[in-house]
Design a protein around this motif. Structure first.
Motif, mmCIF file in Angstrom:
data_model
loop_
_atom_site.group_PDB
_atom_site.id
_atom_site.type_symbol
_atom_site.label_atom_id
_atom_site.label_comp_id
_atom_site.label_asym_id
_atom_site.label_seq_id
_atom_site.Cartn_x
_atom_site.Cartn_y
_atom_site.Cartn_z
ATOM 1 N N MET A 1 0.929 -1.075 0.244
ATOM 2 C CA MET A 1 0.345 -0.003 -0.104
ATOM 3 C C MET A 1 0.739 1.361 -0.170
ATOM 4 N N ASN A 2 0.659 2.320 -0.766
ATOM 5 C CA ASN A 2 1.548 3.703 -1.366
ATOM 6 C C ASN A 2 0.619 4.671 -0.556
ATOM 7 N N VAL A 3 1.029 5.258 0.258
ATOM 8 C CA VAL A 3 0.183 5.650 1.006
ATOM 9 C C VAL A 3 1.744 7.304 0.511
ATOM 10 N N PRO A 4 1.308 8.540 0.090
ATOM 11 C CA PRO A 4 1.942 8.981 0.279
ATOM 12 C C PRO A 4 2.127 10.648 1.384
ATOM 13 N N ALA A 107 -3.946 10.467 -0.117
ATOM 14 C CA ALA A 107 -3.243 9.853 1.219
ATOM 15 C C ALA A 107 -4.293 9.388 1.722
ATOM 16 N N VAL A 108 -5.322 9.612 1.906
ATOM 17 C CA VAL A 108 -6.738 8.769 2.243
ATOM 18 C C VAL A 108 -7.683 8.214 0.912
ATOM 19 N N SER A 109 -7.409 8.470 -0.223
ATOM 20 C CA SER A 109 -8.104 7.126 -0.907
ATOM 21 C C SER A 109 -7.657 6.483 -0.414
ATOM 22 N N ALA A 110 -6.064 5.444 -0.866
ATOM 23 C CA ALA A 110 -5.355 4.670 -0.247
ATOM 24 C C ALA A 110 -4.942 3.724 0.703
ATOM 25 N N LEU A 111 -6.114 4.589 1.763
ATOM 26 C CA LEU A 111 -6.226 4.249 3.324
ATOM 27 C C LEU A 111 -7.833 3.246 2.839
ATOM 28 N N LEU A 112 -8.586 4.096 2.658
ATOM 29 C CA LEU A 112 -9.869 3.423 2.851
ATOM 30 C C LEU A 112 -10.151 2.347 1.501
ATOM 31 N N ASP A 113 -8.938 1.990 -0.012
ATOM 32 C CA ASP A 113 -9.492 1.320 -0.065
ATOM 33 C C ASP A 113 -8.683 -0.591 0.177
ATOM 34 N N HIS A 114 -8.038 0.052 0.891
ATOM 35 C CA HIS A 114 -6.542 -0.921 0.890
ATOM 36 C C HIS A 114 -7.589 -2.000 2.375
ATOM 37 N N THR A 133 -10.123 15.719 3.428
ATOM 38 C CA THR A 133 -11.067 14.088 3.541
ATOM 39 C C THR A 133 -12.105 13.901 2.515
ATOM 40 N N TYR A 134 -12.310 15.020 2.346
ATOM 41 C CA TYR A 134 -13.778 14.336 1.158
ATOM 42 C C TYR A 134 -13.167 14.624 -0.270
ATOM 43 N N LEU A 135 -12.112 14.825 -0.488
ATOM 44 C CA LEU A 135 -11.656 14.506 -2.265
ATOM 45 C C LEU A 135 -10.617 12.554 -1.686
ATOM 46 N N GLY A 136 -10.822 12.598 -0.519
ATOM 47 C CA GLY A 136 -9.951 11.203 -0.606
ATOM 48 C C GLY A 136 -11.216 10.156 -0.308
ATOM 49 N N LEU A 137 -12.544 10.299 -0.050
ATOM 50 C CA LEU A 137 -13.539 9.259 0.708
ATOM 51 C C LEU A 137 -14.378 9.353 -1.357
ATOM 52 N N ARG A 141 -13.303 3.614 -3.993
ATOM 53 C CA ARG A 141 -14.023 2.147 -4.926
ATOM 54 C C ARG A 141 -15.139 2.861 -4.337
ATOM 55 N N GLU A 142 -15.048 2.913 -2.892
ATOM 56 C CA GLU A 142 -16.962 2.439 -3.038
ATOM 57 C C GLU A 142 -17.419 3.610 -2.751
ATOM 58 N N LEU A 143 -17.036 5.498 -3.137
ATOM 59 C CA LEU A 143 -18.207 6.292 -3.686
ATOM 60 C C LEU A 143 -18.307 6.046 -4.833
ATOM 61 N N ARG A 144 -17.059 5.198 -5.898
ATOM 62 C CA ARG A 144 -16.800 4.880 -6.925
ATOM 63 C C ARG A 144 -18.479 3.858 -7.208
ATOM 64 N N ASP A 145 -18.133 2.910 -6.548
ATOM 65 C CA ASP A 145 -19.438 2.558 -7.216
ATOM 66 C C ASP A 145 -20.954 2.656 -6.568
ATOM 67 N N GLY A 146 -21.362 4.091 -6.149
ATOM 68 C CA GLY A 146 -22.339 3.754 -6.050
ATOM 69 C C GLY A 146 -22.850 4.595 -4.708
ATOM 70 N N ALA A 147 -22.410 4.024 -3.664
ATOM 71 C CA ALA A 147 -22.933 4.375 -2.233
ATOM 72 C C ALA A 147 -23.372 6.100 -2.076
ATOM 73 N N ARG A 148 -24.153 6.188 -1.297
ATOM 74 C CA ARG A 148 -24.618 7.298 -0.988
ATOM 75 C C ARG A 148 -23.736 8.202 0.501
ATOM 76 N N LEU A 149 -23.343 9.009 -0.110
ATOM 77 C CA LEU A 149 -22.407 10.373 0.594
ATOM 78 C C LEU A 149 -22.998 10.426 1.864
ATOM 79 N N GLY A 150 -23.109 10.994 3.558
ATOM 80 C CA GLY A 150 -23.333 11.498 4.165
ATOM 81 C C GLY A 150 -22.204 12.585 5.003
#
Length: 325
Positions: A1-4, A107-114, A133-137, A141-150
């Motif tokens: 996992m590469n977290v910059p 960095a947040v995206s890498a952690l969430l996807d791991h 933080t929002y940019l990471g979320l 993958r979860e939001l790209r797959d269509g999950a509803r964000l709150g």
């Protein structure tokens, strides 16, 4: 996992009462360097930024928040074993806030996807941290797959300013624009809004964007039923939660070490109750803590309060994750 990151993580230290699971404290369970812990229950990453506060004409010093929060959390006792990692810090030291927010997002995206559905905690930093933080979320993958964000913001301020340059006062307006570009409407709720701290233009902006909110005067201990109804409606409206905690939502006596201390504020008992309810809902993906300014703190009071909230959030979320499905 590469977290910059810009500053690699270091080992946590703190009080030690000897071996055994019944003497565990946070510093025993946090592994520095994301690459060494393949399976973890929670992850930390810091965002050392004052630039958004500076642009918003606030009192600077929030860049010192991440190490102060780590120090305050480190010796807190754990009720049960868990595994956490510390990925290090993103630093905005050159005035380029926008680039720092995008690095944080990566960095947040890498952690969430791991580790899907294991909370990532971002230690701020001014409240400009929330857009990173929002940019990471949003990139996960979860939001790209269509999950509803709150997005739930515990804050005395809407932070919906329509300024040309991003700052600590603009992150949720930036989110609204980003969601609009994706063909969605930002699902944004705020608990603890202070009327004297927000102009009528900001209230009108919130109404135009469909923001749900409770004023600080509606969030007292005797109004927990109203708070719970607000939280129930929010949780029902989304699949994934971004919890953003601006410590200036608390009374100044509880949280003096912030850029804009609250004359009224929401009691700590209520804020902790809200954090526990969100963590127990099983939808928490990311949580950021903003506006801790160690140079303005009194007896580390604000840092300890922020750390206690994180302790409650993460121990609750971890207990839920370890329950049999």
């Amino acid at each position: 996992m590469n977290v910059p990151v810009d500053i690699p993580s270091e080992p946590w230290t703190g009080r030690d009462d000897g071996p055994g699971d019944d003497t565990l404290r946070w510093h025993h369970t946090v592994t520095p360097d994301a690459g060494r812990t393949p399976d973890w229950d929670a992850a930390f990453i810091g965002f050392r930024s004052d630039e958004g506060v500076r642009r918003n004409k606030g009192r600077q010093g929030a860049a010192g928040g991440p190490p102060a929060l780590r120090a305050a959390l480190s010796s807190m006792a754990l009720p049960a074993p868990l595994h956490a990692l510390d990925a290090g810090d993103i630093v905005v030291g050159d005035g380029d806030l926008e680039a720092g927010q995008h690095r944080l997002g990566q960095a947040v995206s890498a952690l969430l996807d791991h580790r899907r559905r294991r909370p990532v905690v971002v230690l701020g930093g001014g409240h400009e941290v929330a857009f990173g933080t929002y940019l990471g979320l949003a990139g996960s993958r979860e939001l790209r797959d269509g999950a509803r964000l709150g997005v739930l913001n515990l804050d005395a301020h809407f932070d919906l300013r329509d300024d040309q340059r991003p700052s600590s006062g603009t992150p949720f307006r930036q989110m609204a624009r980003a969601e609009e570009r994706l063909g969605r409407r930002l699902n944004y709720a705020v608990l603890g809004v202070s009327q004297p701290s927000n102009t009528q233009r900001l209230f009108h902006t919130a109404d135009a964007l469909g923001v749900r909110y409770l004023r600080d005067t509606e969030c007292g201990l005797l109004q927990l039923a109203r708070v719970d109804l607000f939280l129930d409606a929010f949780l029902a409206s989304c699949d994934v939660v971004h919890l953003s905690i601006d410590l200036d939502v608390l009374p100044a006596a509880t949280a003096p070490g912030v850029s804009a201390p609250a004359a009224y504020g929401v009691p700590l008992e209520v804020i902790e109750h809200v954090c526990t309810r969100i963590a127990a809902g099983g939808k928490l993906a990311v949580c950021d803590v903003a506006e801790l300014n160690p140079g303005l703190d009194v007896d580390h009071r604000t840092a300890r309060t922020g750390a206690r909230l994180l302790h409650r959030i993460l121990t609750t979320a971890t207990h839920l994750a370890h329950q049999p499905s």
